[in-house]
Design a protein around this motif. Structure first.
Motif, PDB file in Angstrom:
ATOM      1  N   MET A 290       0.836  -1.463   0.159  1.00  0.00           N
ATOM      2  CA  MET A 290       0.007   0.021  -0.123  1.00  0.00           C
ATOM      3  C   MET A 290       0.947   1.031  -0.063  1.00  0.00           C
ATOM      4  SD  MET A 290      -3.182  -0.798  -0.133  1.00  0.00           S
ATOM      5  CE  MET A 290      -3.768   0.950   0.290  1.00  0.00           C
ATOM      6  N   ASN A 291       0.409   2.381  -0.927  1.00  0.00           N
ATOM      7  CA  ASN A 291       1.320   3.200  -0.891  1.00  0.00           C
ATOM      8  C   ASN A 291       0.157   4.617  -0.996  1.00  0.00           C
ATOM      9  OD1 ASN A 291       3.794   5.040  -1.584  1.00  0.00           O
ATOM     10  ND2 ASN A 291       3.174   5.072  -3.548  1.00  0.00           N
ATOM     11  N   THR A 292      -0.105   5.139   0.159  1.00  0.00           N
ATOM     12  CA  THR A 292      -1.087   6.205   0.001  1.00  0.00           C
ATOM     13  C   THR A 292      -0.839   7.511   0.651  1.00  0.00           C
ATOM     14  OG1 THR A 292      -2.188   5.250   2.075  1.00  0.00           O
ATOM     15  CG2 THR A 292      -3.185   4.340  -0.273  1.00  0.00           C
ATOM     16  N   MET A 293      -1.247   8.661   0.421  1.00  0.00           N
ATOM     17  CA  MET A 293      -1.015   9.909   0.927  1.00  0.00           C
ATOM     18  C   MET A 293      -2.014  10.531   1.801  1.00  0.00           C
ATOM     19  SD  MET A 293       0.519  12.194  -2.254  1.00  0.00           S
ATOM     20  CE  MET A 293      -0.844  11.940  -3.420  1.00  0.00           C
ATOM     21  N   ASP A 294      -1.766  11.019   2.880  1.00  0.00           N
ATOM     22  CA  ASP A 294      -2.544  11.753   3.894  1.00  0.00           C
ATOM     23  C   ASP A 294      -1.835  12.933   4.532  1.00  0.00           C
ATOM     24  OD1 ASP A 294      -4.884  12.117   5.189  1.00  0.00           O
ATOM     25  OD2 ASP A 294      -4.774  10.517   6.429  1.00  0.00           O
ATOM     26  N   HIS A 295      -2.648  13.708   5.313  1.00  0.00           N
ATOM     27  CA  HIS A 295      -2.107  14.983   5.955  1.00  0.00           C
ATOM     28  C   HIS A 295      -1.285  15.573   5.020  1.00  0.00           C
ATOM     29  CE1 HIS A 295      -3.982  13.061   9.509  1.00  0.00           C
ATOM     30  NE2 HIS A 295      -3.427  12.046   9.210  1.00  0.00           N
ATOM     31  N   PHE A 296      -1.692  16.785   4.883  1.00  0.00           N
ATOM     32  CA  PHE A 296      -1.078  17.796   4.084  1.00  0.00           C
ATOM     33  C   PHE A 296      -0.895  19.051   4.462  1.00  0.00           C
ATOM     34  CE2 PHE A 296      -3.868  14.834   1.734  1.00  0.00           C
ATOM     35  CZ  PHE A 296      -2.932  14.046   0.840  1.00  0.00           C
ATOM     36  N   ALA A 297       0.385  19.705   4.206  1.00  0.00           N
ATOM     37  CA  ALA A 297       0.476  21.071   4.617  1.00  0.00           C
ATOM     38  C   ALA A 297       1.387  21.885   3.616  1.00  0.00           C
ATOM     39  CB  ALA A 297       1.329  21.319   5.872  1.00  0.00           C
ATOM     40  N   VAL A 298       1.254  23.078   3.424  1.00  0.00           N
ATOM     41  CA  VAL A 298       2.141  23.823   2.236  1.00  0.00           C
ATOM     42  C   VAL A 298       2.784  25.106   2.988  1.00  0.00           C
ATOM     43  CG1 VAL A 298      -0.052  24.974   1.397  1.00  0.00           C
ATOM     44  CG2 VAL A 298       2.245  24.905   0.158  1.00  0.00           C
ATOM     45  N   ARG A 299       3.910  25.434   2.571  1.00  0.00           N
ATOM     46  CA  ARG A 299       4.657  26.658   3.064  1.00  0.00           C
ATOM     47  C   ARG A 299       5.730  27.045   1.957  1.00  0.00           C
ATOM     48  NH1 ARG A 299       6.347  27.292   9.245  1.00  0.00           N
ATOM     49  NH2 ARG A 299       7.687  25.618   8.640  1.00  0.00           N
ATOM     50  N   ASP A 300       6.042  28.300   1.475  1.00  0.00           N
ATOM     51  CA  ASP A 300       7.184  28.580   0.770  1.00  0.00           C
ATOM     52  C   ASP A 300       7.310  27.718  -0.476  1.00  0.00           C
ATOM     53  OD1 ASP A 300       7.606  30.661   2.745  1.00  0.00           O
ATOM     54  OD2 ASP A 300       8.913  29.294   4.212  1.00  0.00           O
ATOM     55  N   GLY A 301       6.297  27.478  -0.950  1.00  0.00           N
ATOM     56  CA  GLY A 301       6.349  26.666  -2.327  1.00  0.00           C
ATOM     57  C   GLY A 301       6.603  25.119  -2.274  1.00  0.00           C
ATOM     58  N   GLN A 302       6.623  24.872  -0.969  1.00  0.00           N
ATOM     59  CA  GLN A 302       6.744  23.087  -0.792  1.00  0.00           C
ATOM     60  C   GLN A 302       5.749  22.555  -0.120  1.00  0.00           C
ATOM     61  OE1 GLN A 302       9.779  22.815  -2.923  1.00  0.00           O
ATOM     62  NE2 GLN A 302       9.560  20.979  -1.527  1.00  0.00           N
ATOM     63  N   ILE A 303       5.061  21.420  -0.437  1.00  0.00           N
ATOM     64  CA  ILE A 303       3.850  20.750   0.049  1.00  0.00           C
ATOM     65  C   ILE A 303       4.714  19.646   0.853  1.00  0.00           C
ATOM     66  CG2 ILE A 303       1.927  19.286  -0.477  1.00  0.00           C
ATOM     67  CD1 ILE A 303       1.592  21.119  -3.015  1.00  0.00           C
ATOM     68  N   TYR A 304       4.190  19.427   2.091  1.00  0.00           N
ATOM     69  CA  TYR A 304       4.546  18.492   2.784  1.00  0.00           C
ATOM     70  C   TYR A 304       3.412  17.431   3.117  1.00  0.00           C
ATOM     71  CZ  TYR A 304       8.218  21.604   3.892  1.00  0.00           C
ATOM     72  OH  TYR A 304       9.567  22.126   3.849  1.00  0.00           O
ATOM     73  N   TYR A 305       3.573  16.003   3.041  1.00  0.00           N
ATOM     74  CA  TYR A 305       2.433  14.941   3.242  1.00  0.00           C
ATOM     75  C   TYR A 305       3.139  13.846   3.611  1.00  0.00           C
ATOM     76  CZ  TYR A 305       4.345  13.061  -1.125  1.00  0.00           C
ATOM     77  OH  TYR A 305       5.297  12.538  -2.169  1.00  0.00           O
ATOM     78  N   VAL A 306       2.322  12.854   4.320  1.00  0.00           N
ATOM     79  CA  VAL A 306       2.471  11.864   4.861  1.00  0.00           C
ATOM     80  C   VAL A 306       2.013  10.432   3.990  1.00  0.00           C
ATOM     81  CG1 VAL A 306       2.221  10.013   7.021  1.00  0.00           C
ATOM     82  CG2 VAL A 306       2.092  12.624   7.405  1.00  0.00           C
ATOM     83  N   LEU A 307       3.145   9.647   3.738  1.00  0.00           N
ATOM     84  CA  LEU A 307       2.965   8.484   2.776  1.00  0.00           C
ATOM     85  C   LEU A 307       2.869   7.615   3.754  1.00  0.00           C
ATOM     86  CD1 LEU A 307       2.906   8.001  -0.368  1.00  0.00           C
ATOM     87  CD2 LEU A 307       5.244   7.575  -0.074  1.00  0.00           C
ATOM     88  N   THR A 308       1.904   6.626   3.389  1.00  0.00           N
ATOM     89  CA  THR A 308       1.697   5.238   4.132  1.00  0.00           C
ATOM     90  C   THR A 308       2.166   4.534   3.491  1.00  0.00           C
ATOM     91  OG1 THR A 308      -0.213   6.229   5.077  1.00  0.00           O
ATOM     92  CG2 THR A 308       0.197   3.744   5.198  1.00  0.00           C
ATOM     93  N   MET A 309       3.418   3.520   3.919  1.00  0.00           N
ATOM     94  CA  MET A 309       4.112   2.513   3.228  1.00  0.00           C
ATOM     95  C   MET A 309       3.635   1.294   4.246  1.00  0.00           C
ATOM     96  SD  MET A 309       5.284   3.774   0.775  1.00  0.00           S
ATOM     97  CE  MET A 309       6.662   2.727   0.033  1.00  0.00           C
ATOM     98  N   ALA A 310       4.096  -0.004   3.900  1.00  0.00           N
ATOM     99  CA  ALA A 310       3.807  -1.172   4.464  1.00  0.00           C
ATOM    100  C   ALA A 310       4.648  -1.028   5.836  1.00  0.00           C
ATOM    101  CB  ALA A 310       3.997  -2.320   3.609  1.00  0.00           C
ATOM    102  N   GLN A 311       5.643  -0.690   5.690  1.00  0.00           N
ATOM    103  CA  GLN A 311       6.686  -0.938   6.850  1.00  0.00           C
ATOM    104  C   GLN A 311       6.451   0.409   8.078  1.00  0.00           C
ATOM    105  OE1 GLN A 311       8.271  -3.720   7.547  1.00  0.00           O
ATOM    106  NE2 GLN A 311       7.257  -4.349   5.522  1.00  0.00           N
TER     107      GLN A 311
END
Length: 204
Positions: free
Chosen positions: A126-147
């Protein structure tokens, strides 16, 4: 003596009346300062409000809504779901598989897309994204991996998508991703192993 007691009783009653009047006036003034802006529909836990320009954006029962800052002129601009987030100038929508730039007319431009399943040998991870935030031209997000859960970043133009670090094992639950004003770094909140407490970490 009786006249003295009667005088004290009347004096006390007068003090109570006088003390009650300012309180009532304060309460009335507080009520006058409140103004209902939006009457939303749908699940309360899905409520996210972003301001871009002179418009507010939020999720209603049918999808993404837009209205003036006083609540007037409500419009349904998109029937999509997900997570809304903004840097104050641009509105973004994040889902488990993609991040888009959401325009005022409801059209979208793709910033990043990931494949929800990644094949590694005989296994699909599984490889899914969740929880997003952005500042100074950069988007940050959490990637859910198997491990584990990983913190990633990508430019608002879709370039330079890269992994920053691992956060915690998948047995935990990510509770929030924050970019705090006047503080450097990315803050991630997640549940602890006991399930009754949580931790907040800062990623430089």
């Amino acid at each position: 003596m009786k006249r003295y007691i009667k005088f004290l009783t009347l004096l006390l009653a007068g003090v109570l009346i006088l003390s009650a009047v300012p309180g009532a006036a304060t309460s009335a003034a507080a009520e006058e300062r409140t103004e209902k802006v939006i009457v939303g529909t749908g699940a309360a836990d899905s409520l996210q409000i972003c301001k871009v320009g002179d418009r507010l954006y939020y999720f209603g029962a049918e999808g993404v809504m837009s209205c003036a800052t006083d609540g007037s002129d409500p419009k349904l601009i998109s029937k999509q779901t997900g997570t809304l987030f903004t840097d104050g100038e641009t509105l973004f929508r994040g889902t488990q598989s993609k991040i888009t730039r959401l325009n005022p007319d409801g059209t979208e431009e793709l910033v990043l897309q990931v494949h929800p399943l990644v094949n590694e040998g005989a296994f699909a991870i599984m490889n899914t994204m969740d929880h997003f935030a952005v500042r100074d031209g950069q988007i940050y997000y959490v990637l859910t991996m198997a491990q584990d859960y990983e913190l990633w970043t990508v430019g608002t133009d879709g370039c330079d998508d890269r992994r920053i670090c691992s956060i915690c094992p998948p047995e935990r639950e990510i509770l929030g991703l924050y970019l705090l004003e006047d503080l450097e770094g990315v803050y991630v909140q997640f549940s602890n192993e006991d399930g009754t407490s949580w931790s907040l970490i800062r990623v430089e």
